[in-house]
Design an enzyme around this catalytic site. Structure first.
Site, mmCIF file in Angstrom:
data_model
loop_
_atom_site.group_PDB
_atom_site.id
_atom_site.type_symbol
_atom_site.label_atom_id
_atom_site.label_comp_id
_atom_site.label_asym_id
_atom_site.label_seq_id
_atom_site.Cartn_x
_atom_site.Cartn_y
_atom_site.Cartn_z
ATOM 1 C CG ASN A 7 19.175 24.786 -0.074
ATOM 2 O OD1 ASN A 7 20.295 24.430 0.206
ATOM 3 N ND2 ASN A 7 18.416 24.170 -1.038
ATOM 4 C CE LYS A 14 19.894 25.111 -6.253
ATOM 5 N NZ LYS A 14 20.062 24.016 -5.889
ATOM 6 N NE ARG A 90 18.342 20.916 1.746
ATOM 7 C CZ ARG A 90 19.303 20.492 0.930
ATOM 8 N NH1 ARG A 90 20.131 21.069 0.036
ATOM 9 N NH2 ARG A 90 19.254 19.118 0.820
ATOM 10 C CG HIS A 179 16.651 13.504 -0.214
ATOM 11 N ND1 HIS A 179 17.150 12.504 -0.852
ATOM 12 C CD2 HIS A 179 17.299 14.628 -0.829
ATOM 13 C CE1 HIS A 179 18.014 12.743 -1.767
ATOM 14 N NE2 HIS A 179 18.282 14.224 -1.785
ATOM 15 C CG HIS A 206 14.002 13.092 -2.912
ATOM 16 N ND1 HIS A 206 13.404 14.179 -2.719
ATOM 17 C CD2 HIS A 206 14.986 13.055 -3.594
ATOM 18 C CE1 HIS A 206 14.286 15.265 -3.342
ATOM 19 N NE2 HIS A 206 15.155 14.594 -3.775
ATOM 20 N N GLY A 208 16.364 11.827 -7.483
ATOM 21 C CA GLY A 208 16.815 12.993 -8.244
ATOM 22 C C GLY A 208 18.107 12.520 -8.651
ATOM 23 N N GLY A 210 20.475 12.920 -6.305
ATOM 24 C CA GLY A 210 20.577 12.109 -4.987
ATOM 25 C C GLY A 210 19.179 11.708 -4.866
ATOM 26 N NE ARG A 239 25.245 12.191 -4.066
ATOM 27 C CZ ARG A 239 24.304 12.525 -3.372
ATOM 28 N NH1 ARG A 239 23.867 12.229 -2.160
ATOM 29 N NH2 ARG A 239 23.615 13.733 -3.979
ATOM 30 C CG ASP A 281 20.412 14.734 -16.983
ATOM 31 O OD1 ASP A 281 19.228 14.035 -17.226
ATOM 32 O OD2 ASP A 281 20.502 15.715 -16.405
ATOM 33 N NE ARG A 283 17.282 16.234 -18.075
ATOM 34 C CZ ARG A 283 17.129 17.235 -17.281
ATOM 35 N NH1 ARG A 283 16.235 18.099 -17.753
ATOM 36 N NH2 ARG A 283 18.034 17.565 -16.384
ATOM 37 C CG ASN A 333 10.314 15.502 -14.558
ATOM 38 O OD1 ASN A 333 9.130 16.039 -15.000
ATOM 39 N ND2 ASN A 333 11.039 16.244 -13.821
ATOM 40 C CD GLU A 385 13.861 19.246 -0.864
ATOM 41 O OE1 GLU A 385 13.680 19.537 -2.156
ATOM 42 O OE2 GLU A 385 14.784 18.694 -0.624
HETATM 43 P P1 ADP Z 1 18.816 17.228 -7.444
HETATM 44 O O1 ADP Z 1 19.144 16.014 -6.730
HETATM 45 O O2 ADP Z 1 20.196 17.921 -7.816
HETATM 46 O O3 ADP Z 1 17.845 18.185 -6.984
HETATM 47 P P2 ADP Z 1 16.823 16.744 -9.532
HETATM 48 O O4 ADP Z 1 15.882 16.280 -8.719
HETATM 49 O O5 ADP Z 1 16.765 17.670 -10.410
HETATM 50 O O6 ADP Z 1 18.194 16.601 -9.121
HETATM 51 O O7 ADP Z 1 16.973 15.330 -10.632
HETATM 52 C C1 ADP Z 1 17.877 15.237 -11.601
HETATM 53 C C2 ADP Z 1 17.699 14.144 -12.340
HETATM 54 O O8 ADP Z 1 16.245 14.150 -12.809
HETATM 55 C C3 ADP Z 1 18.301 13.919 -13.767
HETATM 56 O O9 ADP Z 1 18.630 12.498 -13.878
HETATM 57 C C4 ADP Z 1 17.184 14.179 -14.758
HETATM 58 O O10 ADP Z 1 17.440 13.345 -15.874
HETATM 59 C C5 ADP Z 1 15.936 14.201 -14.322
HETATM 60 N N1 ADP Z 1 15.039 15.146 -14.558
HETATM 61 C C6 ADP Z 1 15.024 16.352 -13.926
HETATM 62 N N2 ADP Z 1 14.169 17.229 -14.573
HETATM 63 C C7 ADP Z 1 13.655 16.521 -15.792
HETATM 64 C C8 ADP Z 1 12.958 16.924 -16.779
HETATM 65 N N3 ADP Z 1 12.378 17.696 -16.918
HETATM 66 N N4 ADP Z 1 12.522 15.589 -17.809
HETATM 67 C C9 ADP Z 1 13.056 14.697 -17.727
HETATM 68 N N5 ADP Z 1 13.948 14.369 -16.679
HETATM 69 C C10 ADP Z 1 14.266 15.140 -15.852
#
Ligand code: ADP
Length: 400
Positions: A7, A14, A90, A179, A206, A208, A210, A239, A281, A283, A333, A385
């Site tokens: 990837n 990766k 990928r 995605h 999806h 994340g 993104g 974004r 983020d 979190r 999550n 994926e």
């Molecule tokens: P990417 O699009 O870079 O693959 P991810 O799918 O890892 O990103 O998603 C990142 C988002 O998901 C962040 O906003 C983060 O807060 C949230 N996130 C990822 N892992 C956790 C977790 N273990 N607990 C809470 N939130 C999470």
């Protein structure tokens, strides 16, 4: 079959080495800071992680580093690259050329070259990764798996933008989505749960860094929120997603931004980060909201409101809904985001089980988070994926 999944991102590469017969991952890792200095992290079950600084000027050099680590007697897992029977890549953008995964041939590479304009950073990285693997393993079959392929079933009125048709013809400007491999995986898992594909109406979220949302009818995408590029659709980590296009020219004029500065602004300074002024983020934003930070709350409120609007719009587009799926970092999550996005959707037949939803995080299994009396089942399905890429690669190579 031992399948290496590669990837290649804009500044990282990766990889995962699969044993498809055992259904297990033998090793995985990441070559990072490509073009800056270079660092590899290599992980194997039951062994301490291996980390090393290695110069990587480009993705071709990164593949050389990964090959030397995979075959290293000290930290590797194979004695020779000939043990790897196939390689799956990928690919972020396949334009309108690819609607399914393809075996690498000179014709396929030539078509991939034509996608450069659509995703310059990624396509360049993919081609360099491909070159590195081909140099090292010239006779090993390689397969390309496209993030855009699953979305190629959209009807024209969903993928065409209301711009002069000549612009579409001249520059291939249309909705492609992204995605796709993730949407395909979770929609496929959802169809297994429903016990059928034909006649199903599913929305896959999806979410994340993104994020994209897809409407999947009869197992095929009928609409998706990302567009010509992965900038379209809902608010993301950094974004902006869809905004009034006049904002773009307004900011360029008033801030004196060049096109590339404006692109940087929309890709890196907006979204959750831009609104909160704090972090992309969820979190961090969750912690800030708990402390009463209003801008963090606004950033997350925008996101959950937009998810809800897409759920409504796609239910209308499909004339119904049989299942709603959440996946990726936030989808898997962040219970508070799922809860807010699904709140007050009982008129659509969506009702979460608050207690199950709240405790659903960090799990690797599929969880139903809707209430018993919810007409539409709602699921958290962890995406995978790399597994899709490995199984497509195995299937295509086995059919040769
Ligand atoms: P990417 O699009 O870079 O693959 P991810 O799918 O890892 O990103 O998603 C990142 C988002 O998901 C962040 O906003 C983060 O807060 C949230 N996130 C990822 N892992 C956790 C977790 N273990 N607990 C809470 N939130 C999470």
């Amino acid at each position: 079959m031992k399948v290496l999944v590669v990837n290649a991102g804009s500044s990282s590469l990766k990889y995962q080495l699969f044993d498809t017969a055992a259904g297990s991952v033998i090793a995985k890792g990441n070559c990072e800071r490509i073009g800056i200095d270079g660092q590899i992290t290599h992980k194997m079950p039951g062994r301490p992680d291996y980390k090393a600084a290695e110069p990587m000027h480009d993705h071709t050099e990164a593949t050389k580093v990964l090959i030397s680590v995979l075959t290293s007697p000290e930290v590797g897992c194979i004695s020779d690259m000939s043990e790897i029977e196939a390689v799956g890549h990928r690919i972020v953008h396949g334009g309108a050329y690819f609607s399914e995964s393809m075996l690498v041939t000179p014709e396929v590479i030539a078509k991939l070259e034509l996608c450069r304009d659509l995703a310059p950073l990624h396509t360049g990285a993919h081609l360099m990764g491909l070159k590195g693997i081909t140099d090292a393993m010239p006779t090993t079959p390689q397969v390309l798996v496209f993030d855009t392929a699953f979305h190629q079933t959209m009807p024209d009125y969903a993928w065409m933008y209301p711009i002069p048709y000549e612009m579409y013809e001249k520059y291939s400007i249309r909705r492609y989505g992204a995605h796709g491999t993730s949407h395909r995986f979770v929609a496929g898992e959802m169809c297994k749960i429903l016990g059928r594909t034909e006649g199903t109406k599913i929305i896959t979220c999806h979410l994340g860094n993104g994020s994209s949302i897809s409407a999947v009818k009869d197992g095929k995408v009928v609409d998706t929120s990302m567009g010509f590029t992965p900038l379209d659709g809902i608010e993301m980590g950094t974004r902006c997603g869809s905004i009034d296009p006049a904002i773009v020219t307004f900011i360029m004029e008033h801030e004196g931004y060049t096109p590339s500065e404006m692109s940087d602004f929309m890709n890196k300074q907006c979204g959750l980060l831009g609104v909160s002024g704090l972090s992309p983020d969820c979190r961090d934003l969750g912690d800030a909201i708990a402390e009463g930070n209003k801008r963090a709350k606004l950033a997350v409120d925008i996101l959950t409101y937009q998810i809800k609007k897409y759920i409504g719009a796609y239910t209308a587009a499909m004339n119904g809904l049989d299942a709603l799926v959440f996946t990726a970092g936030i989808g898997e999550n962040r219970d508070e985001i799922r809860a807010a996005a699904c709140a007050d959707l009982d008129f659509l037949g969506i009702k979460l089980d608050a207690a199950i939803n709240e405790k659903t995080r960090l799990q690797s299994n599929i969880v139903k988070i809707s209430a018993e009396d919810s007409r539409v089942p709602v699921y958290v399905i962890p995406t995978n994926e790399e597994l899709v890429i490995a199984s497509d690669t195995e299937r295509i190579v086995n059919s040769l």
